[in-house]
Write an enzyme that holds these catalytic residues in place. Structure first.
Site, mmCIF file in Angstrom:
data_model
loop_
_atom_site.group_PDB
_atom_site.id
_atom_site.type_symbol
_atom_site.label_atom_id
_atom_site.label_comp_id
_atom_site.label_asym_id
_atom_site.label_seq_id
_atom_site.Cartn_x
_atom_site.Cartn_y
_atom_site.Cartn_z
ATOM 1 N N ASP A 1 -0.524 -7.409 1.788
ATOM 2 C CA ASP A 1 0.050 -6.064 1.692
ATOM 3 C C ASP A 1 1.584 -6.140 1.740
ATOM 4 O O ASP A 1 2.204 -5.730 2.709
ATOM 5 C CB ASP A 1 -0.525 -5.225 2.855
ATOM 6 N N SER B 1 4.543 2.051 8.068
ATOM 7 C CA SER B 1 4.150 1.023 7.109
ATOM 8 C C SER B 1 5.333 0.390 6.395
ATOM 9 O O SER B 1 6.278 1.067 6.010
ATOM 10 C CB SER B 1 3.223 1.616 6.057
ATOM 11 N N HIS C 1 0.814 -1.219 0.000
ATOM 12 C CA HIS C 1 0.000 0.000 0.000
ATOM 13 C C HIS C 1 0.849 1.271 0.000
ATOM 14 O O HIS C 1 0.355 2.344 -0.302
ATOM 15 C CB HIS C 1 -1.005 -0.005 1.161
HETATM 16 N N1 ARG Z 1 -0.932 2.352 7.136
HETATM 17 C C1 ARG Z 1 0.006 2.935 8.029
HETATM 18 C C2 ARG Z 1 1.142 3.529 7.259
HETATM 19 O O1 ARG Z 1 0.965 3.781 6.116
HETATM 20 C C3 ARG Z 1 0.457 1.984 9.085
HETATM 21 C C4 ARG Z 1 -0.539 1.972 10.134
HETATM 22 C C5 ARG Z 1 -0.216 1.062 11.227
HETATM 23 N N2 ARG Z 1 -1.140 1.446 12.239
HETATM 24 C C6 ARG Z 1 -1.289 0.862 13.394
HETATM 25 N N3 ARG Z 1 -2.143 1.363 14.216
HETATM 26 N N4 ARG Z 1 -0.639 -0.239 13.681
HETATM 27 O O2 ARG Z 1 2.167 3.901 7.771
#
Ligand code: ARG
Length: 319
Positions: free
Chosen positions: A161, A267, A113
């Site tokens: 992902d 992420s 992502h």
């Molecule tokens: N989608 C987030 C990013 O792009 C990561 C989120 C992880 N969140 C969590 N509460 N563990 O960095």
């Protein structure tokens, strides 16, 4: 004569020593601490536009009054050996928008992502605090060769992902840069539930906050995926993101009391555990979460210990 054989012995010993240091540096998951020289001066750069696509930014925001610290602290440098920064160069500056893990001399494992809205041009290894170049780290930048998304990653679904980044040149491992181990073979059968795992990242230290320039680490507990499935299934976006529920393809990890979690910007980063041989082994890749650090909503990670994931990684990056 005696002198000559002494010379030979010396050469042989030097060779053996070289072999030992070389092989130690090349082994994955190296947990020997890093020696760092004294820290001089500081210079600041900012980390803007973090990857903002955790659930909080796609519609449903979590309650505002909850303490959403992710509860980490500056990471031990040993964890910086395999934690990578993934960046996009734009207008003369680098925007570090995701994290990743060094898995061998040519490949970084990260989250698919990350590439929804961004494209990676550079990967930094051996970094600790990216706001200063004089904190004793010996970071190196690598151009991105290619990015391979997991073939079954199908947004907006959150499954699979994963992405692999091929570096433009080979990494020479040293005391600051060394790959993490992958859970090949029997290692993937180890039950992590209830055990301690560690995540590292340069992401936000609170929900909605900005990224940290200093690599953070936090110890979490691995929960059974059913724990995440229970709470996430109460969210309106559940059927869109997890139409087949949250199961073994996902690693669910957090703190029993809450307050410790990955957050935006983390992420793609690593979730590891230490095996009996004191090697860091990768078990998960930071994927998503509802808010950050909420007790009822542990973080969600791609569960690398799934045979199909390991097969894909092997096919792309280890042949
Ligand atoms: N989608 C987030 C990013 O792009 C990561 C989120 C992880 N969140 C969590 N509460 N563990 O960095």
């Amino acid at each position: 004569m005696a002198r000559r054989s002494l010379q030979r012995v010396a050469i042989a010993m030097a060779f053996v020593l070289l072999m030992i240091t070389q092989s130690r540096a090349q082994e994955c998951g190296d947990s020997t601490p890093v020696e760092v020289p004294l820290v001089f001066g500081l210079s600041r750069v900012s980390r803007s536009n973090l990857q903002k696509d955790s659930l909080a930014t796609v519609g449903i925001a979590p309650p505002e009054n909850v303490p959403e610290v992710v509860g980490g602290f500056p990471a031990r440098r040993v964890l910086a050996k395999y934690t990578a920064l993934v960046g996009e160069d734009s207008r003369g500056t680098t925007d570090w928008f995701c994290d990743g893990s060094l898995i061998n001399a040519l490949w970084i494992l990260t989250a698919a992502h990350c590439f929804q809205r961004r494209s990676a041009s550079v990967v930094r290894l051996g970094e600790h605090d990216y706001s200063t170049s004089s904190d004793g780290d010996r970071h190196e930048d690598f151009l991105v060769g290619e990015v391979v998304l997991h073939p079954e990653y199908l947004r907006p679904e959150s499954y699979h992902d994963l992405a692999l980044i091929k570096l433009g040149r080979r990494v020479v491992f040293n005391s600051h840069i060394n790959p993490v181990c992958l859970p090949w073979g029997r290692e993937a059968e180890r039950d992590l539930t209830g055990g301690a795992v560690v995540i590292t990242g340069w992401g936000a230290t609170e929900h909605g906050g900005s990224g940290s320039t200093v690599l953070q680490e936090v110890a979490l507990t691995a929960f059974p995926p059913s724990r995440c499935d229970q709470s996430y299934s109460t969210l309106p976006q559940y059927s869109r993101y997890w139409p087949r529920g949250i199961g073994n393809e996902t690693l669910c990890a957090g703190d029993p009391q809450g307050g410790k979690d990955a957050c935006q910007g983390d992420s793609g980063g690593p979730l590891v555990y230490l095996d009996e041989r004191k090697r860091y082994v990768l078990a998960g890749v930071v994927s998503s979460g509802y808010g950050c650090g909420l007790q009822e909503f542990p973080g969600l990670y791609a569960n690398l210990r799934q045979a199909p994931y390991l097969r894909w990684i092997k096919k792309v990056a280890f042949t």
